[in-house]
Motif scaffolding. Structure first.
Motif, PDB file in Angstrom:
ATOM      1  N   ALA A  13       0.838  -1.205   0.000  1.00 35.06           N
ATOM      2  CA  ALA A  13       0.000   0.000   0.000  1.00 35.06           C
ATOM      3  C   ALA A  13       0.876   1.259   0.000  1.00 35.06           C
ATOM      4  O   ALA A  13       0.632   2.209  -0.759  1.00 35.06           O
ATOM      5  N   GLN A  14       1.923   1.261   0.822  1.00 33.62           N
ATOM      6  CA  GLN A  14       2.840   2.412   0.841  1.00 33.62           C
ATOM      7  C   GLN A  14       3.564   2.546  -0.496  1.00 33.62           C
ATOM      8  O   GLN A  14       3.759   3.652  -1.014  1.00 33.62           O
ATOM      9  N   GLY A  15       3.946   1.400  -1.070  1.00 37.15           N
ATOM     10  CA  GLY A  15       4.629   1.424  -2.371  1.00 37.15           C
ATOM     11  C   GLY A  15       3.760   2.060  -3.426  1.00 37.15           C
ATOM     12  O   GLY A  15       4.216   2.882  -4.239  1.00 37.15           O
ATOM     13  N   LEU A  16       2.471   1.710  -3.397  1.00 33.31           N
ATOM     14  CA  LEU A  16       1.525   2.266  -4.373  1.00 33.31           C
ATOM     15  C   LEU A  16       1.436   3.786  -4.231  1.00 33.31           C
ATOM     16  O   LEU A  16       1.433   4.520  -5.225  1.00 33.31           O
ATOM     17  N   GLU A  17       1.367   4.256  -2.990  1.00 36.14           N
ATOM     18  CA  GLU A  17       1.338   5.721  -2.757  1.00 36.14           C
ATOM     19  C   GLU A  17       2.559   6.377  -3.401  1.00 36.14           C
ATOM     20  O   GLU A  17       2.465   7.405  -4.063  1.00 36.14           O
ATOM     21  N   ASN A  18       3.741   5.769  -3.185  1.00 35.76           N
ATOM     22  CA  ASN A  18       4.975   6.357  -3.708  1.00 35.76           C
ATOM     23  C   ASN A  18       5.011   6.333  -5.228  1.00 35.76           C
ATOM     24  O   ASN A  18       5.471   7.290  -5.861  1.00 35.76           O
ATOM     25  N   ILE A  19       4.536   5.251  -5.822  1.00 35.70           N
ATOM     26  CA  ILE A  19       4.530   5.166  -7.290  1.00 35.70           C
ATOM     27  C   ILE A  19       3.611   6.256  -7.847  1.00 35.70           C
ATOM     28  O   ILE A  19       3.943   6.957  -8.815  1.00 35.70           O
ATOM     29  N   GLU A  20       2.456   6.434  -7.210  1.00 35.73           N
ATOM     30  CA  GLU A  20       1.510   7.439  -7.718  1.00 35.73           C
ATOM     31  C   GLU A  20       2.059   8.856  -7.543  1.00 35.73           C
ATOM     32  O   GLU A  20       1.848   9.716  -8.399  1.00 35.73           O
ATOM     33  N   LEU A  21       2.815   9.084  -6.473  1.00 35.08           N
ATOM     34  CA  LEU A  21       3.460  10.391  -6.308  1.00 35.08           C
ATOM     35  C   LEU A  21       4.492  10.611  -7.412  1.00 35.08           C
ATOM     36  O   LEU A  21       4.589  11.704  -7.981  1.00 35.08           O
ATOM     37  N   ALA A  22       5.267   9.570  -7.711  1.00 38.39           N
ATOM     38  CA  ALA A  22       6.276   9.689  -8.777  1.00 38.39           C
ATOM     39  C   ALA A  22       5.592  10.008 -10.102  1.00 38.39           C
ATOM     40  O   ALA A  22       6.056  10.852 -10.874  1.00 38.39           O
ATOM     41  N   GLU A  23       4.459   9.355 -10.370  1.00 38.71           N
ATOM     42  CA  GLU A  23       3.769   9.577 -11.648  1.00 38.71           C
ATOM     43  C   GLU A  23       3.364  11.035 -11.829  1.00 38.71           C
ATOM     44  O   GLU A  23       3.348  11.550 -12.945  1.00 38.71           O
ATOM     45  N   ARG A  24       3.056  11.707 -10.721  1.00 42.45           N
ATOM     46  CA  ARG A  24       2.692  13.131 -10.818  1.00 42.45           C
ATOM     47  C   ARG A  24       3.814  13.951 -11.460  1.00 42.45           C
ATOM     48  O   ARG A  24       3.564  14.963 -12.097  1.00 42.45           O
ATOM     49  N   ASP A  25       5.072  13.513 -11.263  1.00 44.89           N
ATOM     50  CA  ASP A  25       6.219  14.256 -11.787  1.00 44.89           C
ATOM     51  C   ASP A  25       6.816  13.631 -13.035  1.00 44.89           C
ATOM     52  O   ASP A  25       7.915  13.989 -13.444  1.00 44.89           O
ATOM     53  N   MET A  26       6.121  12.666 -13.600  1.00 44.89           N
ATOM     54  CA  MET A  26       6.692  11.964 -14.760  1.00 44.89           C
ATOM     55  C   MET A  26       5.744  12.039 -15.954  1.00 44.89           C
ATOM     56  O   MET A  26       5.469  11.045 -16.637  1.00 44.89           O
ATOM     57  N   GLY A  27       5.255  13.267 -16.197  1.00 40.53           N
ATOM     58  CA  GLY A  27       4.254  13.476 -17.255  1.00 40.53           C
ATOM     59  C   GLY A  27       4.727  13.045 -18.631  1.00 40.53           C
ATOM     60  O   GLY A  27       3.934  12.527 -19.432  1.00 40.53           O
ATOM     61  N   ALA A  28       6.008  13.240 -18.923  1.00 37.13           N
ATOM     62  CA  ALA A  28       6.517  12.871 -20.260  1.00 37.13           C
ATOM     63  C   ALA A  28       6.394  11.364 -20.462  1.00 37.13           C
ATOM     64  O   ALA A  28       5.951  10.893 -21.511  1.00 37.13           O
ATOM     65  N   LEU A  29       6.764  10.610 -19.425  1.00 36.63           N
ATOM     66  CA  LEU A  29       6.692   9.149 -19.540  1.00 36.63           C
ATOM     67  C   LEU A  29       5.232   8.675 -19.622  1.00 36.63           C
ATOM     68  O   LEU A  29       4.918   7.705 -20.322  1.00 36.63           O
ATOM     69  N   LEU A  30       4.333   9.396 -18.958  1.00 35.51           N
ATOM     70  CA  LEU A  30       2.909   9.014 -19.034  1.00 35.51           C
ATOM     71  C   LEU A  30       2.371   9.234 -20.450  1.00 35.51           C
ATOM     72  O   LEU A  30       1.514   8.486 -20.926  1.00 35.51           O
ATOM     73  N   GLU A  31       2.902  10.246 -21.126  1.00 31.16           N
ATOM     74  CA  GLU A  31       2.515  10.491 -22.528  1.00 31.16           C
ATOM     75  C   GLU A  31       2.959   9.299 -23.398  1.00 31.16           C
ATOM     76  O   GLU A  31       2.207   8.820 -24.248  1.00 31.16           O
ATOM     77  N   VAL A  32       4.186   8.812 -23.136  1.00 33.90           N
ATOM     78  CA  VAL A  32       4.670   7.627 -23.877  1.00 33.90           C
ATOM     79  C   VAL A  32       3.777   6.426 -23.539  1.00 33.90           C
ATOM     80  O   VAL A  32       3.446   5.619 -24.412  1.00 33.90           O
ATOM     81  N   ARG A  33       3.353   6.346 -22.281  1.00 29.10           N
ATOM     82  CA  ARG A  33       2.483   5.234 -21.882  1.00 29.10           C
ATOM     83  C   ARG A  33       1.174   5.241 -22.691  1.00 29.10           C
ATOM     84  O   ARG A  33       0.714   4.202 -23.165  1.00 29.10           O
ATOM     85  N   ARG A  34       0.620   6.434 -22.864  1.00 27.44           N
ATOM     86  CA  ARG A  34      -0.642   6.524 -23.631  1.00 27.44           C
ATOM     87  C   ARG A  34      -0.430   6.054 -25.072  1.00 27.44           C
ATOM     88  O   ARG A  34      -1.263   5.360 -25.645  1.00 27.44           O
ATOM     89  N   LYS A  35       0.723   6.430 -25.639  1.00 30.61           N
ATOM     90  CA  LYS A  35       1.057   6.006 -27.010  1.00 30.61           C
ATOM     91  C   LYS A  35       1.167   4.474 -27.086  1.00 30.61           C
ATOM     92  O   LYS A  35       0.613   3.837 -27.988  1.00 30.61           O
ATOM     93  N   PHE A  36       1.846   3.868 -26.113  1.00 34.94           N
ATOM     94  CA  PHE A  36       2.022   2.405 -26.102  1.00 34.94           C
ATOM     95  C   PHE A  36       0.676   1.696 -25.879  1.00 34.94           C
ATOM     96  O   PHE A  36       0.457   0.616 -26.419  1.00 34.94           O
ATOM     97  N   ALA A  37      -0.170   2.296 -25.070  1.00 33.83           N
ATOM     98  CA  ALA A  37      -1.464   1.650 -24.787  1.00 33.83           C
ATOM     99  C   ALA A  37      -2.253   1.502 -26.082  1.00 33.83           C
ATOM    100  O   ALA A  37      -2.972   0.522 -26.284  1.00 33.83           O
ATOM    101  N   LYS A  38      -2.102   2.505 -26.977  1.00 31.33           N
ATOM    102  CA  LYS A  38      -2.792   2.415 -28.276  1.00 31.33           C
ATOM    103  C   LYS A  38      -2.099   1.424 -29.207  1.00 31.33           C
ATOM    104  O   LYS A  38      -2.727   0.591 -29.819  1.00 31.33           O
ATOM    105  N   SER A  39      -0.765   1.532 -29.312  1.00 27.41           N
ATOM    106  CA  SER A  39      -0.061   0.737 -30.339  1.00 27.41           C
ATOM    107  C   SER A  39       0.106  -0.729 -29.932  1.00 27.41           C
ATOM    108  O   SER A  39       0.239  -1.589 -30.789  1.00 27.41           O
ATOM    109  N   GLN A  40       0.116  -1.027 -28.637  1.00 22.91           N
ATOM    110  CA  GLN A  40       0.380  -2.398 -28.136  1.00 22.91           C
ATOM    111  C   GLN A  40       1.654  -2.979 -28.761  1.00 22.91           C
ATOM    112  O   GLN A  40       1.732  -4.165 -29.095  1.00 22.91           O
ATOM    113  N   ILE A  41       2.665  -2.122 -28.833  1.00 24.84           N
ATOM    114  CA  ILE A  41       3.914  -2.470 -29.515  1.00 24.84           C
ATOM    115  C   ILE A  41       4.621  -3.693 -28.916  1.00 24.84           C
ATOM    116  O   ILE A  41       5.328  -4.406 -29.605  1.00 24.84           O
TER     117      ILE A  41
END
Ligand code: NAD
Length: 425
Positions: A13-41
């Motif tokens: 549960a604590q790990g999940l909190e930390n991962i979600e906090l990191a995601e707040r500061d990793m917007g560029a990588l989340l954009e790549v994630r959205r691209k991969f979710a579509k392409s299923q590369i």
């Protein structure tokens, strides 16, 4: 939970909190994630990773999984695993092997767990995974599309494999992206190394003499931040130009044998071996502190120091005291985090923003390898590759967008002017 080997699943549960906090500061990588979710590369592909198991690595893992990959992850350093993050990833179905403080025996056992999953792509930080596959599992090489390497030390090893004709699949040197080594090594290592040292021993930088060994991307960052905190910085180097650069940046430059006599804190970031040795420790001031932020724990010659001083005494979780000289009242010196990279062993590594850039590089390098996969002359050669400039530029654009920053575009007459040679004054 699957076959993961982690410290304690109840930390998830604590790990999940930390991962979600990191995601707040990793917007560029989340954009790549959205691209991969579509392409299923990566659909149907297995990715084997040996990276520091941190909250930022978890964001990369989620990104690759969003693209359809199944992921196996081992730590690339016995002291850097964030146990809560490992637990959260295991709960999400990732195969994770590692816990903070694992033995060297377990370290290699965990690496083997990743190799034995027969990955199609590898992601390394320090080349241990590639080396393990090439040395002990040659039968797996044919199933591997390619690999990615995160750090300078790993790339030096890969280039020596390439030179010896030993490298059998293409590897992208993600470290060589501008958006990696000019950002992660410089700003990331600069900040997080000081963070690790402060957490380990609450060191006061202002007014101190700090010796930085190595003035590459990492050393420049460490020296800049130490000076920013009020320290006098001495740089030691073996490369003439880098030594000159350190002088022009306003630092003192001298040999380690001289710096050893005056330094109060020593930080190695060379990627080299035995940079601080017993002969240096002998002449150090009482209370001198030694830390390493280079990839492997070989920059401070602990074996030689222990031969001279004995095994030492753990005085804080990441701080060991050694007595130099046998008699009572002998001079003490201190080594942080057993000479392992102090920013990850005694702190949390680089801030998430920095890792977003590095891991956009990893994610897009995996995509590049899959898109260019092919047999023989149609595919990439089994050498060390750099990512095309436009991918590096795309990462900068993603990060600027994530930071809400816009820059100018060249006008048509500017493009013409910059491409021509006729116009003069
Ligand atoms: N702690 C981290 O998070 C982190 C992040 C990135 C890289 N690294 C690691 O840090 C190390 C340095 O990386 P870099 O990108 O700065 O490499 P680099 O090659 O740019 O710089 C290393 C410098 O050390 C110098 N050097 C080599 N041997 C030396 C010696 N005996 N004495 C003094 N100087 C010496 C070299 O001349 C060079 O200028 C590598 O091991 C790399 O993998 C760590």
């Amino acid at each position: 939970m699957n076959d993961s080997k982690i410290k304690d699943i109840s930390l998830a549960a604590q790990g999940l909190e930390n991962i979600e906090l990191a995601e707040r500061d990793m917007g560029a990588l989340l954009e790549v994630r959205r691209k991969f979710a579509k392409s299923q590369i990566f659909k149907g592909l297995k990715i084997g990773m040996a990276l520091h198991v941190t909250k930022e690595t978890a964001v990369l893992v989620r990104t690759l999984r969003a693209g359809g990959a199944e992921v196996w992850l081992a730590s690339c350093n016995p002291l850097s695993t964030q146990d809560d993050v490992a637990a959260a990833l295991a709960k999400e179905g990732v195969h994770v092997y590692g816990h903070k403080g694992e033995s060297e025996k377990d370290y290699y056992k965990f690496l083997k767990c990743v190799v034995e999953a027969k990955p199609n792509l590898t992601i390394d930080d320090g080349c241990d995974l590639v080396a393990e596959i090439h040395k002990n599992y040659p039968e797996l090489l044919k199933g591997i599309i390619g690999g990615c390497e995160e750090t300078t030390t790993g790339i030096i090893r890969l280039k020596s494999m390439e030179k010896a004709g030993a490298l059998k699949y293409p590897v992208v040197a993600v470290n060589d992206n501008k958006t990696k080594h000019l950002m992660d090594n410089y700003y990331g290592t600069g900040q997080s190394t000081l963070d690790g040292i402060m957490r380990a021993c609450n060191f006061m930088f202002a007014g101190k003499t700090v010796v930085v060994a190595g003035y590459g991307s990492c050393g420049k960052g460490v020296a800049m931040r130490a000076r920013g905190m009020g320290a006098r910085v001495i740089v030691t180097e073996v490369d003439n130009f880098r030594g000159l650069q350190a002088m022009m940046d306003g630092h003192m430059v001298m040999k380690m044998s001289e710096a050893a006599k005056v330094g109060e804190l020593f930080v190695t970031v060379t990627g080299d071996v035995n940079v601080i040795r017993a002969e240096h420790v002998k002449v150090m001031k009482d209370g001198a502190i030694l830390a390493n932020s280079g990839h492997f724990n070989c920059e401070i010659d602990l074996e030689g120091i222990e031969k001279m001083c004995g095994k030492g005494r753990q005085v804080r979780p990441a701080m060991k005291e050694y007595s130099v000289g046998a008699k009572a009242g002998a001079k003490k010196i201190f080594v942080l985090a057993d000479g392992r990279l102090v920013n990850l062993a005694a702190a949390e590594g680089h801030p998430s923003e920095v890792m977003s850039l590095s891991f956009c590089g990893q994610a897009l390098a995996c995509e590049f390898l899959v898109k260019n996969a092919g047999k023989g002359s149609k595919g990439l050669a089994a050498t060390v590759h750099t990512l095309p400039e436009e991918i590096d530029d795309y990462i900068s654009a993603l990060q600027l967008k994530a930071m809400g920053v816009e820059i100018d575009k060249l006008t048509e007459d500017q493009k013409k002017y910059l491409a021509g040679w006729e116009s003069g004054t």
